[in-house]
Design a protein around this motif. Sequence first.
Motif, PDB file in Angstrom:
ATOM      1  N   GLY A 165       0.825  -1.210   0.000  1.00 20.41           N
ATOM      2  CA  GLY A 165       0.000   0.000   0.000  1.00 20.41           C
ATOM      3  C   GLY A 165       0.857   1.257   0.000  1.00 20.41           C
ATOM      4  O   GLY A 165       0.571   2.227  -0.714  1.00 20.41           O
ATOM      5  N   PHE A 166       1.915   1.252   0.794  1.00 20.57           N
ATOM      6  CA  PHE A 166       2.838   2.388   0.848  1.00 20.57           C
ATOM      7  C   PHE A 166       3.476   2.621  -0.523  1.00 20.57           C
ATOM      8  O   PHE A 166       3.521   3.752  -1.022  1.00 20.57           O
ATOM      9  N   VAL A 167       3.947   1.558  -1.155  1.00 17.10           N
ATOM     10  CA  VAL A 167       4.575   1.669  -2.476  1.00 17.10           C
ATOM     11  C   VAL A 167       3.571   2.214  -3.494  1.00 17.10           C
ATOM     12  O   VAL A 167       3.910   3.060  -4.322  1.00 17.10           O
ATOM     13  N   ASP A 168       2.330   1.763  -3.422  1.00 16.45           N
ATOM     14  CA  ASP A 168       1.306   2.264  -4.344  1.00 16.45           C
ATOM     15  C   ASP A 168       1.086   3.764  -4.167  1.00 16.45           C
ATOM     16  O   ASP A 168       0.940   4.493  -5.149  1.00 16.45           O
ATOM     17  N   VAL A 169       1.069   4.244  -2.940  1.00 19.49           N
ATOM     18  CA  VAL A 169       0.895   5.678  -2.689  1.00 19.49           C
ATOM     19  C   VAL A 169       2.094   6.457  -3.214  1.00 19.49           C
ATOM     20  O   VAL A 169       1.950   7.465  -3.917  1.00 19.49           O
ATOM     21  N   VAL A 170       3.296   5.998  -2.891  1.00 16.69           N
ATOM     22  CA  VAL A 170       4.518   6.695  -3.308  1.00 16.69           C
ATOM     23  C   VAL A 170       4.630   6.726  -4.828  1.00 16.69           C
ATOM     24  O   VAL A 170       5.079   7.719  -5.405  1.00 16.69           O
ATOM     25  N   ARG A 171       4.198   5.677  -5.475  1.00 16.99           N
ATOM     26  CA  ARG A 171       4.252   5.596  -6.934  1.00 16.99           C
ATOM     27  C   ARG A 171       3.489   6.755  -7.589  1.00 16.99           C
ATOM     28  O   ARG A 171       3.814   7.181  -8.688  1.00 16.99           O
ATOM     29  N   HIS A 172       2.480   7.284  -6.911  1.00 17.44           N
ATOM     30  CA  HIS A 172       1.649   8.354  -7.474  1.00 17.44           C
ATOM     31  C   HIS A 172       2.140   9.758  -7.114  1.00 17.44           C
ATOM     32  O   HIS A 172       1.493  10.738  -7.482  1.00 17.44           O
ATOM     33  N   VAL A 173       3.255   9.866  -6.419  1.00 15.37           N
ATOM     34  CA  VAL A 173       3.803  11.179  -6.096  1.00 15.37           C
ATOM     35  C   VAL A 173       4.464  11.735  -7.355  1.00 15.37           C
ATOM     36  O   VAL A 173       5.392  11.134  -7.891  1.00 15.37           O
ATOM     37  N   GLY A 174       3.962  12.854  -7.804  1.00 13.82           N
ATOM     38  CA  GLY A 174       4.511  13.470  -9.011  1.00 13.82           C
ATOM     39  C   GLY A 174       5.855  14.129  -8.740  1.00 13.82           C
ATOM     40  O   GLY A 174       6.172  14.472  -7.592  1.00 13.82           O
ATOM     41  N   PRO A 175       6.652  14.319  -9.770  1.00 16.09           N
ATOM     42  CA  PRO A 175       7.994  14.882  -9.597  1.00 16.09           C
ATOM     43  C   PRO A 175       8.001  16.267  -8.958  1.00 16.09           C
ATOM     44  O   PRO A 175       8.948  16.626  -8.257  1.00 16.09           O
TER      45      PRO A 175
ATOM     46  N   GLY B 146       5.920  18.073   9.836  1.00 18.19           N
ATOM     47  CA  GLY B 146       6.900  18.810  10.629  1.00 18.19           C
ATOM     48  C   GLY B 146       7.914  19.481   9.718  1.00 18.19           C
ATOM     49  O   GLY B 146       7.554  20.190   8.783  1.00 18.19           O
ATOM     50  N   SER B 147       9.176  19.206   9.954  1.00 13.63           N
ATOM     51  CA  SER B 147      10.231  19.815   9.138  1.00 13.63           C
ATOM     52  C   SER B 147      10.577  18.990   7.901  1.00 13.63           C
ATOM     53  O   SER B 147      11.420  19.393   7.102  1.00 13.63           O
ATOM     54  N   TRP B 148       9.941  17.841   7.721  1.00 17.40           N
ATOM     55  CA  TRP B 148      10.238  16.970   6.584  1.00 17.40           C
ATOM     56  C   TRP B 148       9.480  17.387   5.332  1.00 17.40           C
ATOM     57  O   TRP B 148       8.303  17.758   5.394  1.00 17.40           O
ATOM     58  N   ASP B 149      10.157  17.257   4.199  1.00 14.23           N
ATOM     59  CA  ASP B 149       9.459  17.352   2.921  1.00 14.23           C
ATOM     60  C   ASP B 149       9.023  15.941   2.531  1.00 14.23           C
ATOM     61  O   ASP B 149       9.295  14.961   3.250  1.00 14.23           O
ATOM     62  N   VAL B 150       8.319  15.821   1.408  1.00 18.90           N
ATOM     63  CA  VAL B 150       7.808  14.513   0.981  1.00 18.90           C
ATOM     64  C   VAL B 150       8.949  13.513   0.807  1.00 18.90           C
ATOM     65  O   VAL B 150       8.867  12.369   1.268  1.00 18.90           O
ATOM     66  N   ARG B 151      10.042  13.955   0.183  1.00 17.90           N
ATOM     67  CA  ARG B 151      11.178  13.056  -0.048  1.00 17.90           C
ATOM     68  C   ARG B 151      11.731  12.519   1.283  1.00 17.90           C
ATOM     69  O   ARG B 151      11.992  11.316   1.425  1.00 17.90           O
TER      70      ARG B 151
ATOM     71  N   LEU C  45      10.205  12.292   4.216  1.00 17.17           N
ATOM     72  CA  LEU C  45       9.232  11.432   4.882  1.00 17.17           C
ATOM     73  C   LEU C  45       9.173  10.053   4.233  1.00 17.17           C
ATOM     74  O   LEU C  45       9.142   9.028   4.927  1.00 17.17           O
ATOM     75  N   VAL C  46       9.213  10.014   2.919  1.00 16.44           N
ATOM     76  CA  VAL C  46       9.215   8.728   2.213  1.00 16.44           C
ATOM     77  C   VAL C  46      10.488   7.952   2.554  1.00 16.44           C
ATOM     78  O   VAL C  46      10.442   6.737   2.791  1.00 16.44           O
ATOM     79  N   GLY C  47      11.614   8.650   2.607  1.00 12.80           N
ATOM     80  CA  GLY C  47      12.864   7.981   2.975  1.00 12.80           C
ATOM     81  C   GLY C  47      12.813   7.411   4.373  1.00 12.80           C
ATOM     82  O   GLY C  47      13.242   6.277   4.618  1.00 12.80           O
ATOM     83  N   HIS C  48      12.262   8.173   5.301  1.00 13.91           N
ATOM     84  CA  HIS C  48      12.144   7.714   6.687  1.00 13.91           C
ATOM     85  C   HIS C  48      11.225   6.485   6.768  1.00 13.91           C
ATOM     86  O   HIS C  48      11.566   5.486   7.414  1.00 13.91           O
ATOM     87  N   ALA C  49      10.092   6.565   6.108  1.00 16.59           N
ATOM     88  CA  ALA C  49       9.150   5.443   6.130  1.00 16.59           C
ATOM     89  C   ALA C  49       9.756   4.212   5.451  1.00 16.59           C
ATOM     90  O   ALA C  49       9.578   3.079   5.930  1.00 16.59           O
ATOM     91  N   SER C  50      10.495   4.422   4.376  1.00 17.63           N
ATOM     92  CA  SER C  50      11.128   3.298   3.680  1.00 17.63           C
ATOM     93  C   SER C  50      12.140   2.604   4.577  1.00 17.63           C
ATOM     94  O   SER C  50      12.207   1.369   4.615  1.00 17.63           O
ATOM     95  N   ARG C  51      12.927   3.383   5.288  1.00 14.27           N
ATOM     96  CA  ARG C  51      13.911   2.802   6.212  1.00 14.27           C
ATOM     97  C   ARG C  51      13.202   2.022   7.324  1.00 14.27           C
ATOM     98  O   ARG C  51      13.637   0.933   7.705  1.00 14.27           O
ATOM     99  N   SER C  52      12.105   2.563   7.820  1.00 15.43           N
ATOM    100  CA  SER C  52      11.337   1.865   8.856  1.00 15.43           C
ATOM    101  C   SER C  52      10.810   0.535   8.341  1.00 15.43           C
ATOM    102  O   SER C  52      10.857  -0.477   9.051  1.00 15.43           O
ATOM    103  N   LEU C  53      10.320   0.523   7.116  1.00 18.31           N
ATOM    104  CA  LEU C  53       9.833  -0.729   6.526  1.00 18.31           C
ATOM    105  C   LEU C  53      10.960  -1.737   6.374  1.00 18.31           C
ATOM    106  O   LEU C  53      10.778  -2.927   6.618  1.00 18.31           O
ATOM    107  N   SER C  54      12.129  -1.253   5.997  1.00 17.80           N
ATOM    108  CA  SER C  54      13.291  -2.131   5.842  1.00 17.80           C
ATOM    109  C   SER C  54      13.676  -2.770   7.173  1.00 17.80           C
ATOM    110  O   SER C  54      13.954  -3.971   7.254  1.00 17.80           O
ATOM    111  N   LEU C  55      13.689  -1.963   8.230  1.00 14.60           N
ATOM    112  CA  LEU C  55      14.032  -2.500   9.557  1.00 14.60           C
ATOM    113  C   LEU C  55      12.980  -3.485  10.047  1.00 14.60           C
ATOM    114  O   LEU C  55      13.320  -4.541  10.584  1.00 14.60           O
TER     115      LEU C  55
END
Length: 84
Positions: A37-47, A56-61, A63-73
């Motif tokens: 589901g996460f990958v499907d949402v990220v796939r639709h993020v336009g350039p 907070g202080s995060w941009d989309v990039r 936040l996606v990086g943080h969430a991706s790392r969490s999924l990896s762990l």
Amino acid sequence: MTTTPTNGPSTGRRGGDGRDGDRADDAREAFAAAAEGFVDVVRHVGPERWTLPALGSWDVRGLVGHASRSLSLLRRYLDAVPDD
């Protein structure tokens, strides 16, 4: 995503009723569905949206990086074999 069941007897950590493997499989299936589901949402993020504010202080990039790392762990934790 495919999973490999852990062979061997139950450790008894959840009462020794033999359902430990079922619970682990359920957790892996839930994780796989959430990750897909996460990958499907990220796939639709336009350039043009990657640098927009997200949380907070995060941009989309970021936040996606943080969430991706969490999924990896979390994937590594689910694949780990507990010590007896």
